[in-house]
Enzyme design. Structure first.
Site, PDB file in Angstrom:
ATOM      1  N   CYS A   1      20.567 -16.519 -47.098  1.00 41.86           N
ATOM      2  CA  CYS A   1      21.743 -16.957 -46.350  1.00 41.86           C
ATOM      3  C   CYS A   1      22.461 -18.130 -47.019  1.00 41.86           C
ATOM      4  O   CYS A   1      21.851 -18.907 -47.738  1.00 41.86           O
ATOM      5  CB  CYS A   1      21.325 -17.414 -44.957  1.00 41.86           C
ATOM      6  SG  CYS A   1      20.339 -16.215 -44.079  1.00 41.86           S
TER       7      CYS A   1
ATOM      8  N   ARG B   1      23.639 -15.147 -53.910  1.00 44.60           N
ATOM      9  CA  ARG B   1      22.341 -15.408 -53.287  1.00 44.60           C
ATOM     10  C   ARG B   1      21.785 -14.185 -52.571  1.00 44.60           C
ATOM     11  O   ARG B   1      20.605 -14.163 -52.229  1.00 44.60           O
ATOM     12  CB  ARG B   1      22.465 -16.566 -52.293  1.00 44.60           C
ATOM     13  CG  ARG B   1      22.804 -17.875 -52.959  1.00 44.60           C
ATOM     14  CD  ARG B   1      23.250 -18.889 -51.945  1.00 44.60           C
ATOM     15  NE  ARG B   1      22.183 -19.242 -51.027  1.00 44.60           N
ATOM     16  CZ  ARG B   1      21.384 -20.279 -51.179  1.00 44.60           C
ATOM     17  NH1 ARG B   1      21.528 -21.057 -52.209  1.00 44.60           N
ATOM     18  NH2 ARG B   1      20.448 -20.552 -50.305  1.00 44.60           N
TER      19      ARG B   1
ATOM     20  N   TRP C   1      21.454 -13.055 -44.613  1.00 39.94           N
ATOM     21  CA  TRP C   1      20.487 -12.111 -45.167  1.00 39.94           C
ATOM     22  C   TRP C   1      19.500 -11.854 -44.028  1.00 39.94           C
ATOM     23  O   TRP C   1      18.778 -12.755 -43.600  1.00 39.94           O
ATOM     24  CB  TRP C   1      19.794 -12.738 -46.374  1.00 39.94           C
ATOM     25  CG  TRP C   1      18.915 -11.811 -47.136  1.00 39.94           C
ATOM     26  CD1 TRP C   1      19.294 -10.805 -47.973  1.00 39.94           C
ATOM     27  CD2 TRP C   1      17.484 -11.828 -47.169  1.00 39.94           C
ATOM     28  NE1 TRP C   1      18.197 -10.197 -48.526  1.00 39.94           N
ATOM     29  CE2 TRP C   1      17.076 -10.798 -48.052  1.00 39.94           C
ATOM     30  CE3 TRP C   1      16.498 -12.608 -46.550  1.00 39.94           C
ATOM     31  CZ2 TRP C   1      15.738 -10.522 -48.327  1.00 39.94           C
ATOM     32  CZ3 TRP C   1      15.175 -12.339 -46.827  1.00 39.94           C
ATOM     33  CH2 TRP C   1      14.803 -11.307 -47.697  1.00 39.94           C
TER      34      TRP C   1
ATOM     35  N   ASN D   1      20.605 -21.422 -41.748  1.00 40.17           N
ATOM     36  CA  ASN D   1      19.718 -20.821 -42.754  1.00 40.17           C
ATOM     37  C   ASN D   1      18.295 -21.188 -42.384  1.00 40.17           C
ATOM     38  O   ASN D   1      18.043 -22.306 -41.935  1.00 40.17           O
ATOM     39  CB  ASN D   1      19.990 -21.403 -44.151  1.00 40.17           C
ATOM     40  CG  ASN D   1      21.298 -20.924 -44.730  1.00 40.17           C
ATOM     41  OD1 ASN D   1      21.988 -20.096 -44.130  1.00 40.17           O
ATOM     42  ND2 ASN D   1      21.643 -21.455 -45.892  1.00 40.17           N
ATOM     43  N   GLY D   2      17.356 -20.275 -42.631  1.00 33.15           N
ATOM     44  CA  GLY D   2      15.948 -20.565 -42.347  1.00 33.15           C
ATOM     45  C   GLY D   2      15.425 -19.681 -41.236  1.00 33.15           C
ATOM     46  O   GLY D   2      16.088 -18.712 -40.827  1.00 33.15           O
TER      47      GLY D   2
ATOM     48  N   GLU E   1       7.021  -9.295 -66.822  1.00 34.47           N
ATOM     49  CA  GLU E   1       8.389  -9.732 -66.558  1.00 34.47           C
ATOM     50  C   GLU E   1       9.382  -8.606 -66.885  1.00 34.47           C
ATOM     51  O   GLU E   1      10.352  -8.395 -66.152  1.00 34.47           O
ATOM     52  CB  GLU E   1       8.676 -11.013 -67.368  1.00 34.47           C
ATOM     53  CG  GLU E   1      10.084 -11.554 -67.296  1.00 34.47           C
ATOM     54  CD  GLU E   1      10.586 -11.867 -65.889  1.00 34.47           C
ATOM     55  OE1 GLU E   1       9.803 -11.880 -64.939  1.00 34.47           O
ATOM     56  OE2 GLU E   1      11.804 -12.068 -65.745  1.00 34.47           O
TER      57      GLU E   1
ATOM     58  N   LYS F   1      11.973  -6.980 -64.188  1.00 35.57           N
ATOM     59  CA  LYS F   1      13.433  -6.908 -64.395  1.00 35.57           C
ATOM     60  C   LYS F   1      13.926  -5.477 -64.204  1.00 35.57           C
ATOM     61  O   LYS F   1      14.922  -5.244 -63.532  1.00 35.57           O
ATOM     62  CB  LYS F   1      13.838  -7.366 -65.812  1.00 35.57           C
ATOM     63  CG  LYS F   1      13.803  -8.823 -66.111  1.00 35.57           C
ATOM     64  CD  LYS F   1      14.884  -9.637 -65.469  1.00 35.57           C
ATOM     65  CE  LYS F   1      14.417 -10.180 -64.158  1.00 35.57           C
ATOM     66  NZ  LYS F   1      13.746 -11.446 -64.143  1.00 35.57           N
TER      67      LYS F   1
ATOM     68  N   GLU G   1      13.829  -4.495 -60.438  1.00 36.38           N
ATOM     69  CA  GLU G   1      14.729  -5.131 -59.485  1.00 36.38           C
ATOM     70  C   GLU G   1      16.193  -4.782 -59.697  1.00 36.38           C
ATOM     71  O   GLU G   1      16.951  -4.726 -58.736  1.00 36.38           O
ATOM     72  CB  GLU G   1      14.504  -6.643 -59.380  1.00 36.38           C
ATOM     73  CG  GLU G   1      14.736  -7.421 -60.619  1.00 36.38           C
ATOM     74  CD  GLU G   1      14.418  -8.905 -60.448  1.00 36.38           C
ATOM     75  OE1 GLU G   1      14.456  -9.417 -59.331  1.00 36.38           O
ATOM     76  OE2 GLU G   1      14.145  -9.548 -61.470  1.00 36.38           O
TER      77      GLU G   1
ATOM     78  N   HIS H   1      -8.368   2.634 -68.813  1.00 34.97           N
ATOM     79  CA  HIS H   1      -9.160   2.466 -67.587  1.00 34.97           C
ATOM     80  C   HIS H   1      -8.415   2.991 -66.363  1.00 34.97           C
ATOM     81  O   HIS H   1      -8.762   2.653 -65.237  1.00 34.97           O
ATOM     82  CB  HIS H   1      -9.538   0.989 -67.414  1.00 34.97           C
ATOM     83  CG  HIS H   1     -10.367   0.474 -68.541  1.00 34.97           C
ATOM     84  ND1 HIS H   1     -11.677   0.839 -68.730  1.00 34.97           N
ATOM     85  CD2 HIS H   1     -10.044  -0.327 -69.588  1.00 34.97           C
ATOM     86  CE1 HIS H   1     -12.145   0.264 -69.823  1.00 34.97           C
ATOM     87  NE2 HIS H   1     -11.166  -0.447 -70.368  1.00 34.97           N
TER      88      HIS H   1
ATOM     89  N   LYS I   1      18.753 -14.628 -54.080  1.00 36.48           N
ATOM     90  CA  LYS I   1      18.563 -15.529 -55.217  1.00 36.48           C
ATOM     91  C   LYS I   1      17.574 -16.638 -54.902  1.00 36.48           C
ATOM     92  O   LYS I   1      16.730 -16.981 -55.703  1.00 36.48           O
ATOM     93  CB  LYS I   1      19.913 -16.126 -55.615  1.00 36.48           C
ATOM     94  CG  LYS I   1      19.848 -17.025 -56.840  1.00 36.48           C
ATOM     95  CD  LYS I   1      19.520 -16.210 -58.079  1.00 36.48           C
ATOM     96  CE  LYS I   1      19.278 -17.077 -59.297  1.00 36.48           C
ATOM     97  NZ  LYS I   1      18.574 -16.305 -60.335  1.00 36.48           N
TER      98      LYS I   1
HETATM   99  C1  F6R Z   1      13.238 -12.253 -60.286  1.00 42.52           C
HETATM  100  C2  F6R Z   1      13.477 -13.503 -59.585  1.00 42.52           C
HETATM  101  C3  F6R Z   1      12.495 -13.909 -58.551  1.00 42.52           C
HETATM  102  C4  F6R Z   1      12.305 -15.433 -58.572  1.00 42.52           C
HETATM  103  C5  F6R Z   1      11.404 -15.866 -57.418  1.00 42.52           C
HETATM  104  C6  F6R Z   1      11.111 -17.345 -57.481  1.00 42.52           C
HETATM  105  O1  F6R Z   1      14.220 -12.010 -61.242  1.00 42.52           O
HETATM  106  O2  F6R Z   1      14.444 -14.172 -59.817  1.00 42.52           O
HETATM  107  O3  F6R Z   1      11.282 -13.253 -58.710  1.00 42.52           O
HETATM  108  O4  F6R Z   1      11.743 -15.783 -59.804  1.00 42.52           O
HETATM  109  O5  F6R Z   1      12.021 -15.562 -56.208  1.00 42.52           O
HETATM  110  O6  F6R Z   1      12.281 -18.091 -57.424  1.00 42.52           O
HETATM  111  P1  F6R Z   1      12.330 -19.592 -57.909  1.00 42.52           P
HETATM  112  O7  F6R Z   1      12.099 -19.600 -59.390  1.00 42.52           O
HETATM  113  O8  F6R Z   1      13.701 -20.076 -57.537  1.00 42.52           O
HETATM  114  O9  F6R Z   1      11.248 -20.333 -57.189  1.00 42.52           O
END
Ligand code: F6R
Length: 611
Positions: free
Chosen positions: A2, A27, A75, A100-101, A484, A488, A491, A507, A606
């Site tokens: 949010c 976000r 959100w 927010n929250g 990683e 990527k 997502e 395995h 985000k």
């Molecule tokens: C993936 C991504 C998320 C963040 C995770 C932690 O591309 O961006 O997995 O890495 O939500 O976020 P931060 O780093 O802001 O604590």
């Protein structure tokens, strides 16, 4: 997640609020809304499901006029993304709030408010706050006091902005567990959950602290009160990242722009932090040497991509600094009965510095006898930064694409600086320190060379767009890079991807390999190369199509079903940073081919400020 924007101005605020919401789109959200107090003190509201553009269309049809207003991108957590659940929420026609929250005791509060005659029209936890505020306002006839009384009854996390038609020239904000900043203008004041939202109107910000309540009013200075109700003078910071981050600069997506920024980002993360042959321990703060010299092991806690950076650091800390490291996702760590040996440093990694689980883990850790806490973070003034003993800012500049790219590489650079700093205090070979320092200096150039492979990687990605699954393989410090890469791809392209240490293949996961399963591997020239090559043979023998990113010196031939892309040679210590890039580009191009929303993938946010 949010987003909040609020404005008390000398002009109509609709445009300011709308632009603020657009800037918070990155976000992640699923509905948006706005409430504006007209000059004759009427509260008018518009809400829409979907993108900010849908709200804009509704405002085009019926504009809002007024100099005080609040707006929100939601959100969904409690209740589906519908217009009724979208913020602002009102209590009657007098009071509106954006939040927010998450309010954890909302059910109890709702029952109490219903018994007092308040009628609920949404499924949200936020509507409880609207009615609580209205009840307290009826008692006190003062919005600031009403907010203070109401927030004292809330359990959970909140950032709020509230407006009331009986006090039509002000907004009251409050925060606990979710970020909120005040934008200081000339004769005008603003609120937002992220300074980016307000950059068109100000570059001066007050970062509110936990428990703060703030009153912004036309023609009056900003008034901040702490949790105890004491008036506080909080410093005003000038935002120094510039506003360029909020534009795509000619790139098709923010994510692509951010991938291409990585040479400068790595250089910025190193700036002023290296001497000729060493990493400068003081970069971590004036207390760093005193704390680091007690460190015998490290606990690293983070989420998602940041967690993957932590996993790489474990290999580095053990191999180069001789310091044992444990890495854990924050949502597990915070609920575990953690044993903390003497001399343990607690390290959090976070792009945003507001991730709810990571922040909770830090608060939990504070009571556990660590020698100190270090936050490696990209957002100055964020909660994690403020609450840690030591900090190292990653200097990556604002990251807008939901999928983290440049923030990850800058975290890796920061973690290598940590490795060298702890290593130095733990007797790491001086000439090895100097070699790695030298290699760090040449890293931006090597990254630029890898970015030159963009076209070739785009061609490779065509083999993916139609696939439903993919396997990523790596060994040693490149296993986290495979993790990683898989994250990527998942997502942003929604292709199901898994990562394995290549030695684990036989395995179990080998059973999945056939001609429909692309297998992506990173193959730097390190001590595990020959073992990795055998693992790749196992894949090829089962008909799996291989995509290998290999050091230029590695003998690995292109063949039917084997695609090899050569990367420049770097010191093996830094290879995980370099090998991240082709995997980012591969996911990006696969997602573009699939036509997904690259910068705002479905269901993701985000900054994950709720548990
Ligand atoms: C993936 C991504 C998320 C963040 C995770 C932690 O591309 O961006 O997995 O890495 O939500 O976020 P931060 O780093 O802001 O604590």
């Amino acid at each position: 997640m949010c987003g909040i924007v609020g404005a008390v101005a000398e002009r109509n605020v609709q445009g300011i609020l709308l632009e603020g919401l657009r800037r918070l789109e990155y976000r992640g959200y699923d509905s948006a809304g706005m409430a504006v107090l007209s000059d004759d003190a009427r509260l008018n509201r518009r809400r829409a499901v979907g993108k900010v553009a849908a709200l804009e269309a509704s405002l085009d049809a019926g504009p809002l006029e007024g100099r005080v207003g609040i707006a929100h991108t939601r959100w969904a957590t409690h209740g589906r993304p519908t217009e009724q659940n979208a913020h602002p929420h009102q209590s009657g026609e007098s009071l509106a709030v954006v939040h927010n929250g998450i309010i954890e005791n909302h059910e109890t509060l709702k029952a109490e408010l219903e018994s007092q005659g308040y009628v609920f029209t949404s499924q949200t936890d936020t509507e409880v706050i609207a009615h609580l505020l209205a009840r307290e306002f009826n008692r006190t006839q003062d919005l600031l006091e009403a907010v203070r009384q109401a927030v004292a009854l809330l359990d959970g996390a909140y950032a709020l902005a509230v407006t009331h038609r009986s006090q039509p020239s002000l907004i009251v904000g409050a925060r606990k567990g979710s970020p909120l900043v005040v934008g200081v203008g000339i004769g005008e004041s603003f609120l937002a959950s992220d300074p980016l939202a307000l950059l068109p109107v100000t570059d001066r910000f007050i970062y509110l602290q936990e428990g703060d309540v703030v009153r912004i009013a036309r023609g009056e200075p900003v008034a901040v009160f702490d949790a105890a109700g004491e008036r506080q003078e909080r410093s005003v910071h000038t935002y120094e990242h510039g506003d360029g981050a909020a534009t795509k600069d000619g790139y098709r997506h923010f994510m692509l722009k951010e991938i291409h920024e990585q040479p400068q980002v790595v250089a910025a993360a190193l700036e002023g932090r290296l001497s000729e042959r060493r990493a400068l321990i003081e970069s971590f703060g004036s207390e760093a040497e005193a704390i680091f010299s007690q460190v015998r092991q490290v606990h690293i806690v983070a989420c998602g991509t940041s967690y993957h950076a932590g996993l790489v650091a474990r290999y580095w800390l053990e191999k180069y600094a001789g310091i044992p490291a444990q890495v854990e996702v924050a949502s597990e760590y915070r609920y575990r009965r953690v044993v903390v040996p003497d001399g343990t440093l607690f390290v959090t990694l976070s792009q945003s510095g507001e991730t709810a689980d990571t922040l909770a883990a830090l608060r939990f850790a504070r009571e556990r006898g660590y020698v100190g806490s270090l936050a490696i973070c990209n957002v100055p003034g964020s909660s994690l930064v403020r609450e840690s003993d030591l900090t190292l800012m990653t200097q990556a500049g604002p990251e807008i694409g939901v999928a983290s790219t440049k923030a990850f590489t800058s975290q890796l650079v920061a973690l290598m600086l940590l490795t060298l700093s702890l290593g130095r205090l733990n007797g790491m070979d001086e000439s090895r320190q100097a070699e790695i320092v030298q290699a760090l200096r040449t890293l931006p150039g090597a990254i630029t060379q890898v970015l030159g492979l963009d076209g070739a990687i785009e061609t490779l990605s065509m083999a993916f767009a139609e696939k439903h699954h993919a396997l990523f393989l790596g060994r040693g410090s490149h296993f986290p890079i495979a993790l990683e890469g898989a994250l990527k791809l998942k997502e942003i392209s929604y292709i199901h991807a898994e990562a394995y240490p290549a030695g684990e293949l036989k395995h179990g996961p080998l059973a999945l390999v056939d001609s429909e399963m692309p297998v992506i591997s990173v193959a730097p020239n390190d001590e595990l190369l020959e073992k990795l090559k055998s693992n790749l043979q196992e894949v090829r023998a089962r008909g799996g199509e291989l995509f290998v990113f290999a050091d230029e010196s590695v003998r690995l031939e292109e063949a039917e079903g084997v695609h090899v892309l050569r990367l420049p040679h770097v010191d093996e210590a830094l290879a995980p940073i370099l090998y991240t890039l082709p995997l980012q580009l591969l996911s990006y191009h696969a997602a573009v081919l699939k036509g997904t929303d690259v910068d705002q993938p479905r269901n993701l946010a985000k900054s994950v400020t709720v548990e």
